[in-house]
Each structure stands twice: as C-alpha cells, then as structure tokens.
Motif scaffolding. Structure first.
Motif, PDB file in Angstrom:
ATOM      1  N   ASP A 201      -1.671   1.421   8.619  1.00 24.98           N
ATOM      2  CA  ASP A 201      -1.516   0.628   7.386  1.00 24.98           C
ATOM      3  C   ASP A 201      -0.639   1.362   6.398  1.00 24.98           C
ATOM      4  O   ASP A 201      -0.623   2.591   6.360  1.00 24.98           O
ATOM      5  N   ARG A 202       0.007   0.596   5.538  1.00 27.18           N
ATOM      6  CA  ARG A 202       0.717   1.229   4.425  1.00 27.18           C
ATOM      7  C   ARG A 202      -0.263   1.408   3.272  1.00 27.18           C
ATOM      8  O   ARG A 202      -1.009   0.502   2.965  1.00 27.18           O
ATOM      9  N   ALA A 203      -0.278   2.638   2.665  1.00 29.25           N
ATOM     10  CA  ALA A 203      -1.240   2.917   1.581  1.00 29.25           C
ATOM     11  C   ALA A 203      -0.881   2.137   0.335  1.00 29.25           C
ATOM     12  O   ALA A 203       0.275   1.862   0.087  1.00 29.25           O
TER      13      ALA A 203
ATOM     14  N   THR B  99      -1.669   8.760   6.173  1.00 34.50           N
ATOM     15  CA  THR B  99      -2.573   7.606   6.223  1.00 34.50           C
ATOM     16  C   THR B  99      -1.965   6.507   7.093  1.00 34.50           C
ATOM     17  O   THR B  99      -2.643   5.914   7.948  1.00 34.50           O
ATOM     18  N   GLU B 100      -0.678   6.291   6.894  1.00 33.74           N
ATOM     19  CA  GLU B 100       0.032   5.263   7.659  1.00 33.74           C
ATOM     20  C   GLU B 100       0.033   5.618   9.148  1.00 33.74           C
ATOM     21  O   GLU B 100      -0.185   4.769  10.011  1.00 33.74           O
ATOM     22  N   TYR B 101       0.235   6.913   9.417  1.00 29.48           N
ATOM     23  CA  TYR B 101       0.275   7.382  10.809  1.00 29.48           C
ATOM     24  C   TYR B 101      -1.071   7.180  11.483  1.00 29.48           C
ATOM     25  O   TYR B 101      -1.165   6.741  12.623  1.00 29.48           O
ATOM     26  N   ILE B 102      -2.158   7.495  10.740  1.00 26.45           N
ATOM     27  CA  ILE B 102      -3.506   7.442  11.329  1.00 26.45           C
ATOM     28  C   ILE B 102      -3.997   6.001  11.452  1.00 26.45           C
ATOM     29  O   ILE B 102      -4.532   5.596  12.470  1.00 26.45           O
ATOM     30  N   THR B 103      -3.812   5.203  10.391  1.00 24.86           N
ATOM     31  CA  THR B 103      -4.402   3.859  10.363  1.00 24.86           C
ATOM     32  C   THR B 103      -3.426   2.750  10.749  1.00 24.86           C
ATOM     33  O   THR B 103      -3.828   1.643  11.041  1.00 24.86           O
TER      34      THR B 103
ATOM     35  N   GLU C 264       1.595  13.247  -2.622  1.00 24.36           N
ATOM     36  CA  GLU C 264       1.305  11.812  -2.503  1.00 24.36           C
ATOM     37  C   GLU C 264       2.106  11.190  -1.359  1.00 24.36           C
ATOM     38  O   GLU C 264       1.594  10.377  -0.601  1.00 24.36           O
TER      39      GLU C 264
ATOM     40  N   ARG D 172       0.542  12.295   1.849  1.00 23.28           N
ATOM     41  CA  ARG D 172      -0.734  11.612   2.091  1.00 23.28           C
ATOM     42  C   ARG D 172      -0.500  10.198   2.616  1.00 23.28           C
ATOM     43  O   ARG D 172      -1.114   9.781   3.593  1.00 23.28           O
ATOM     44  N   SER D 173       0.433   9.442   1.986  1.00 25.00           N
ATOM     45  CA  SER D 173       0.625   8.068   2.459  1.00 25.00           C
ATOM     46  C   SER D 173       1.273   8.039   3.846  1.00 25.00           C
ATOM     47  O   SER D 173       0.969   7.164   4.655  1.00 25.00           O
TER      48      SER D 173
END
Ligand code: AMP
Length: 145
Positions: A143-145, A137-141, A130, A133-134
């Motif tokens: 945004d914070r998950a 996700t943060e790196y790509i978008t 987890e 993954r966050s």
C-alpha cells in the motif's frame, strides 16, 4: 543527502555582520532575521568569524552589560569550522555534535555560499526518515502510506 541539496531548497542567503558591529546591533540583527548566529565578515564573503546568541549570553554573564557596546569581534569565535556544498548531511551532524555548535557556514573557494543550522539538519533528517518509512511500508504491505 548533500549540503548542496539543502541549500538549493533553503537558498544561499547568509546574514553577516562586520567585526566592528556592536553587540547591541548584533542582537537587533539576530532578532530581525529570527536566527541564532551571524557570520562575521569584513567583505560579506570571506568568513572572519561566527558569533551566536551563546557568545552574547556568555559575555554578558562574565563581563556585564558593557559588552553590548563592544564590537562583535570581542566575543566572536575566529576558528570557524566550515563545509563545502559536497559535504554530506551526516558530516555536518558529526561536526555539530563533536564541536557542540549549531551553525556551519558553507564555503567554496574561500567564499561564503550558505549556512546550515541545526534546524536545517533536523528538518532534512526527518524528511529522509519519513521517505524511508513510506518506502518500507509500501514494500511490506503493497500500500501507499
Ligand atoms: P551555536 O551552538 O552555533 O550557537 O554556537 C556555540 C558556540 O560555538 C559559540 O561560541 C559560537 O561562536 C561557536 N560556533 C558556532 N558555529 C561554529 C562553527 N561553525 N565553527 C566554530 N565555532 C562555532
């Protein structure tokens, strides 16, 4: 992740039974603590064996209900695989998979200092995934998950 990190959160309590404990009493201990195995130890520190619900089931199937009156030493495993707190979570996963068991006592200088169960492994592995993954996700978008 190291085993010491898991024990820091989980604690170092280990449920032990003496070799003379009856199998019936062992079942009471497993039920009381809601666990699947207990370390067999004469002094509560040195690992003399491990006995799990599977050992009880196997002995009951092979020898019948008389097993309940026998000491746990009659059904326990004496060649116990252990790890030190420096071991990595992956080492324990490998040990459990290869040995087909779900409990590994943690030992330092011959003294018991914890137990890692398959439940601890799964819980910590999910936590790691987890976090990964966050972070991704943060790196790509951004945004914070
Ligand atoms: P478990 O999956 O832990 O309930 O145990 C399955 C079988 O492996 C039983 O016969 C246990 O006595 C034995 N066992 C459990 N943990 C260990 C261990 N760390 N080293 C060796 N045998 C074990």
């Amino acid at each position: 992740m190291r085993i010491s990190d898991i024990l820091r959160v989980k604690g170092e309590q280990v449920v032990t039974v003496t070799p003379e404990t009856s199998t019936e009493r062992l079942l009471g201990v497993l039920a009381e603590y809601r666990i699947g195995a207990a370390v067999v130890s004469r002094d509560g520190s040195v690992v003399d064996g491990i006995v799990s619900e599977r050992d009880v089931v196997r002995a009951l199937a092979q020898r019948g209900a008389g097993v309940l009156a026998e000491p746990v030493s009659a059904i326990a495993t004496t060649r116990v695989r252990t790890v030190t707190p420096e071991a990595q979570l992956e080492d324990v996963e490998r040990l459990m998979t290869q040995g087909r068991f779900r409990h590994v006592p943690v030992v330092v200088d011959g003294a018991l200092c914890g137990v890692v169960s398959i439940g601890d492994v799964v819980k910590n592995r999910i936590g790691e995934l987890e976090t990964e993954r966050s972070t991704l996700t943060e790196y790509i978008t951004g945004d914070r998950a």
